[in-house]
Design a protein around this motif. Structure first.
Motif, short mmCIF file in Angstrom:
data_model
loop_
_atom_site.label_atom_id
_atom_site.label_comp_id
_atom_site.label_asym_id
_atom_site.label_seq_id
_atom_site.Cartn_x
_atom_site.Cartn_y
_atom_site.Cartn_z
N ASN A 159 -11.53 -1.84 -4.80
CA ASN A 159 -10.82 -0.92 -3.70
C ASN A 159 -11.81 0.19 -3.47
O ASN A 159 -11.98 1.23 -4.20
CB ASN A 159 -9.64 -0.22 -4.39
CG ASN A 159 -8.55 -1.51 -4.77
OD1 ASN A 159 -8.26 -2.42 -3.73
ND2 ASN A 159 -8.09 -1.81 -6.12
N ASN A 186 -5.67 4.29 3.47
CA ASN A 186 -7.03 4.25 2.67
C ASN A 186 -7.72 5.42 3.15
O ASN A 186 -8.41 6.21 2.57
CB ASN A 186 -7.83 3.08 2.94
CG ASN A 186 -7.41 2.07 2.18
OD1 ASN A 186 -6.45 2.19 1.30
ND2 ASN A 186 -7.85 0.44 2.59
N GLY A 205 -10.08 -3.78 0.20
CA GLY A 205 -8.93 -3.62 -0.73
C GLY A 205 -8.13 -2.41 -0.22
O GLY A 205 -8.23 -1.84 0.78
N THR A 206 -7.14 -1.94 -1.23
CA THR A 206 -6.38 -0.73 -0.79
C THR A 206 -6.74 0.08 -1.97
O THR A 206 -6.73 0.12 -3.22
CB THR A 206 -4.94 -1.43 -1.23
OG1 THR A 206 -4.67 -2.18 -0.39
CG2 THR A 206 -3.79 -0.10 -0.88
N ILE A 207 -7.10 1.48 -1.43
CA ILE A 207 -7.20 2.71 -2.21
C ILE A 207 -6.01 2.82 -3.03
O ILE A 207 -4.90 3.29 -2.43
CB ILE A 207 -7.57 3.84 -1.73
CG1 ILE A 207 -9.02 3.47 -0.96
CG2 ILE A 207 -8.20 4.95 -2.51
CD1 ILE A 207 -10.02 2.95 -1.52
#
Length: 271
Positions: A159, A186, A205-207
């Protein structure tokens, strides 16, 4: 940021800028500018030994007051060197990838499960190879690193954001990571500042909303292998690091301006 810009004079109590320890939640502060630093009127050693040009370093002391030094892993052969003068008449820690110079921090529970996090590094990589290396990063990819193509800024493994900047290996640069897990999306949670300018990040990805359970942090080189080294195991930079600052919260806009002004004036970046 108005007012007269004062030159660096050596004793931080004499400067025309806010110094790092006046900003709450400072948790790591590594300063390579000299053998010692005056903090709150007291001279505090920056390293485990008194330094002159070329001195090998076993430990880079933490000036935050929390006592978390960055230490060499792997013995005397892996020690980076103190070099001076290297920037604006000040010293820096010198790394060479061929010699696997490295410093790491353990334990790292201070960086776990945080909803806010701010990192600033003053550094000059002298080469940007096709292989990766850590600037200031944990075993779980929390921090700032060169990924072989551009700069990666992450909060946890997988991420992260990546930024393409115009790198100049002849100069020192200011690298900043600002994380705010309370935000949505994000781009609102993670920001990368390069030489005081916010950069556009391409995200993977996802923070997440909090930092992971980091075990190690690495400064300039990662001598540990396998899981202990994380994604950047046994990778090293060529170049210099002058200062590292970490706060365990999201700094405000005015605080970020103060940190950047401090680094810019002290190190003579001309930004």
């Amino acid at each position: 940021m108005g007012g007269i810009m004062m030159p660096y004079l050596g004793d931080m109590s004499q400067q025309g800028y806010v110094t790092p320890n006046t900003i709450p939640s400072l948790t790591l502060w590594y300063n390579a500018s000299a053998s010692s630093t005056v903090v709150n009127g007291v001279s505090t050693a920056n390293f485990d030994v008194t330094v002159s040009n070329g001195t090998r370093l076993g430990s880079w002391k933490d000036l935050s007051g929390l006592g978390q030094p960055a230490n060499v892993n792997g013995g005397a052969g892996n020690k980076p060197a103190y070099v001076t003068p290297i920037q604006n008449g000040l010293g820096a820690v010198s790394y060479t990838s061929a010699s696997t110079y490295n410093l790491d921090i353990n334990p790292s529970t201070w960086s776990n499960s945080l909803s806010g996090f701010t990192v600033y590094v003053l550094a000059r990589p002298t080469s940007l190879p096709v292989t990766a290396f850590p600037l200031m990063v944990s075993d779980l990819s929390n921090g700032i690193w060169w990924n072989g193509t551009n700069w990666s800024i992450g909060i946890s493994a997988g991420n992260r954001g990546a930024a393409t900047v115009t790198n100049d290996t002849t100069k020192f640069h200011m690298y900043g990571l600002i994380f705010d897990g309370s935000q949505t999306g994000n781009a609102n949670r993670l920001q990368f500042k390069y030489d005081r300018t916010a950069q556009t990040l391409t995200f993977t990805g996802t923070i997440p909303t909090t930092t992971p359970s980091n075990a190690y942090w690495f400064v300039g080189g990662d001598n540990r292998s396998g899981a202990n080294g994380g994604a950047l195991a046994t990778t090293y930079m060529d170049g210099y690091i002058g200062e590292v600052l970490i706060w365990t919260r999201t700094l405000s806009g005015s605080e970020i301006t103060s940190v950047e002004y401090y680094l810019n004036q002290k190190w003579g970046l001309g930004l």
